[in-house]
Design a protein around this motif. Structure first.
Motif, mmCIF file in Angstrom:
data_model
loop_
_atom_site.group_PDB
_atom_site.id
_atom_site.type_symbol
_atom_site.label_atom_id
_atom_site.label_comp_id
_atom_site.label_asym_id
_atom_site.label_seq_id
_atom_site.Cartn_x
_atom_site.Cartn_y
_atom_site.Cartn_z
ATOM 1 N N ASN A 54 0.824 -1.207 0.000
ATOM 2 C CA ASN A 54 0.000 0.000 0.000
ATOM 3 C C ASN A 54 0.861 1.260 0.000
ATOM 4 O O ASN A 54 0.589 2.224 -0.708
ATOM 5 C CB ASN A 54 -0.936 0.017 1.208
ATOM 6 C CG ASN A 54 -2.124 -0.915 1.027
ATOM 7 O OD1 ASN A 54 -2.221 -1.627 0.024
ATOM 8 N ND2 ASN A 54 -3.031 -0.921 1.977
ATOM 9 N N LYS A 104 -3.972 4.497 -1.045
ATOM 10 C CA LYS A 104 -4.359 3.424 -0.132
ATOM 11 C C LYS A 104 -3.949 3.749 1.308
ATOM 12 O O LYS A 104 -3.149 4.662 1.545
ATOM 13 C CB LYS A 104 -3.734 2.104 -0.580
ATOM 14 C CG LYS A 104 -4.177 1.644 -1.962
ATOM 15 C CD LYS A 104 -3.568 0.303 -2.328
ATOM 16 C CE LYS A 104 -3.986 -0.142 -3.727
ATOM 17 N NZ LYS A 104 -5.446 -0.333 -3.832
ATOM 18 N N ILE A 149 -4.888 7.327 4.841
ATOM 19 C CA ILE A 149 -4.829 7.327 3.380
ATOM 20 C C ILE A 149 -3.650 8.182 2.908
ATOM 21 O O ILE A 149 -3.479 9.321 3.339
ATOM 22 C CB ILE A 149 -6.146 7.874 2.787
ATOM 23 C CG1 ILE A 149 -7.333 6.995 3.221
ATOM 24 C CG2 ILE A 149 -6.067 7.929 1.272
ATOM 25 C CD1 ILE A 149 -7.244 5.561 2.750
#
Length: 364
Positions: A149, A188, A202
């Protein structure tokens, strides 16, 4: 034999009623190919019955076009070979072949029958861009390639701030480039720092991109306008050299102070991100970036009692860490000595260590 049911095309009356496209002579645009020289009317081999005309041969052709009822022409100018260059200078030369042809046609007939030509001057010319011929500064940082991520966010942010051409006096804004790229829907959840504590959020990883670009800007000798450090030292970079960002409030900004454009180029390879800033060779500087820890701030140890735990139980509620004050300098070196520029001070606040002691008596 099968008969195709084309009831809407069965006769001219029906076709005229339902047709969507009509072509009239007023819709036609006649191409004219204009060349330098005199007394030239030369057929173009790849376009039968289409000719190159010199300016002095235009009058007869224009009259013939008008007699046919064609009201519009489009001009294609063909300058001499020695007048051609990489940035198409003749296209906006007041005495270029097209500009002279327009004036000639207006002399022949003063009605506005020529399609207006919009001359768009380039933002950068070949001459400007050719001055970008060397590396001014480069910096790289490394990351854990298995944190997928975070790697995703690094790649997105690096792409959003890549291939940036910064003109003389122009300011680079990390946040502006991120917002203009509209990458927010692809970011992500990954590790971030919130209120001085590691957390998840995020876009985690974007600050590594901004920190890498910031250091490349330092080595390039660019003027730093705005930079702020994290509240916790970052593992991927030395204290005093990180640049945190938060869209809408905390931004990284620097100015191109040189007389030529610079070019910012990012690469993400395996487990590292590399930022390279290109410019003109006369702006190369021998630069060293140094940091000085001016103060180490010791954290407190806070002890709390709690009946939530049995007597004798000891729990660490919050790990503590030291704080730091770090000054950052840029040192310019040349044959005459050194010149030191103060960039700023980074403050990393300490965090208290909190220990919980159980006070609940054990039942007999």
């Amino acid at each position: 034999m099968l008969r195709r049911p084309r009831r809407l095309r069965i006769n001219s009356a029906t076709r005229n009623l339902v047709r969507e496209t009509k072509l009239n002579i007023e819709d036609l645009i006649y191409p004219l190919f204009i060349v330098e020289g005199e007394n030239i009317k030369r057929e173009i081999s790849s376009l039968p019955d289409v000719y190159h005309f010199s300016l002095d041969m235009l009058e007869e052709e224009i009259k013939e076009i008008k007699d046919l009822g064609i009201e519009h022409v489009i001009l294609f100018g063909i300058p001499h070979d020695h007048e051609k260059d990489a940035c198409g200078s003749e296209a906006y030369n007041e005495n270029g072949i097209i500009q002279r042809a327009v004036r000639k046609i207006k002399e022949i007939d003063n009605k506005e029958e020529v399609i207006p030509i919009l001359v768009v001057n380039p933002l950068y010319t070949y001459e400007d861009l050719s001055k970008i011929n060397t590396i001014l500064g480069r910096f790289e940082t490394h990351f854990n390639s298995k944190n997928y991520n975070r790697v995703n966010n690094i790649r997105l942010a690096a792409k959003a701030t890549n291939n940036i051409l910064l003109d003389t006096g122009e300011v680079f804004s990390f946040n502006s480039n991120i917002q203009n790229s509209h990458i927010d829907k692809y970011l992500k959840e990954a590790p971030v720092i919130i209120n001085g504590k590691p957390n998840k959020g995020i876009g985690g990883g974007m600050c590594q991109v901004s920190s890498t670009i910031y250091n490349a800007a330092l080595y390039s000798g660019l003027k730093i306008i705005n930079v702020r450090n994290h509240s916790i030292p970052s593992p991927y970079i030395e204290k005093g050299r990180d640049a945190t960002v938060s869209v809408g409030c905390i931004d990284l900004k620097f100015l191109n102070k040189y007389n030529t454009p610079i070019f910012i180029y990012n690469e993400v390879m395996d487990n590292k991100i590399v930022c390279t800033i290109y410019g003109n060779e006369k702006d190369i500087k021998d630069i060293e970036v140094i940091t000085e820890t001016t103060d180490i701030l010791h954290n407190r140890i806070i002890r709390k009692n709690s009946e939530k735990y049995n007597l004798g139980v000891r729990k660490i509620e919050q790990e503590g860490r030291q704080g730091y004050k770090v000054k950052t300098y840029r040192v310019y070196k040349n044959n005459f000595g050194k010149k030191t520029e103060y960039i700023g001070e980074s403050y990393y606040p300490p965090q208290d260590k909190i220990i919980i002691y159980g006070t609940r008596e054990l039942r007999k």
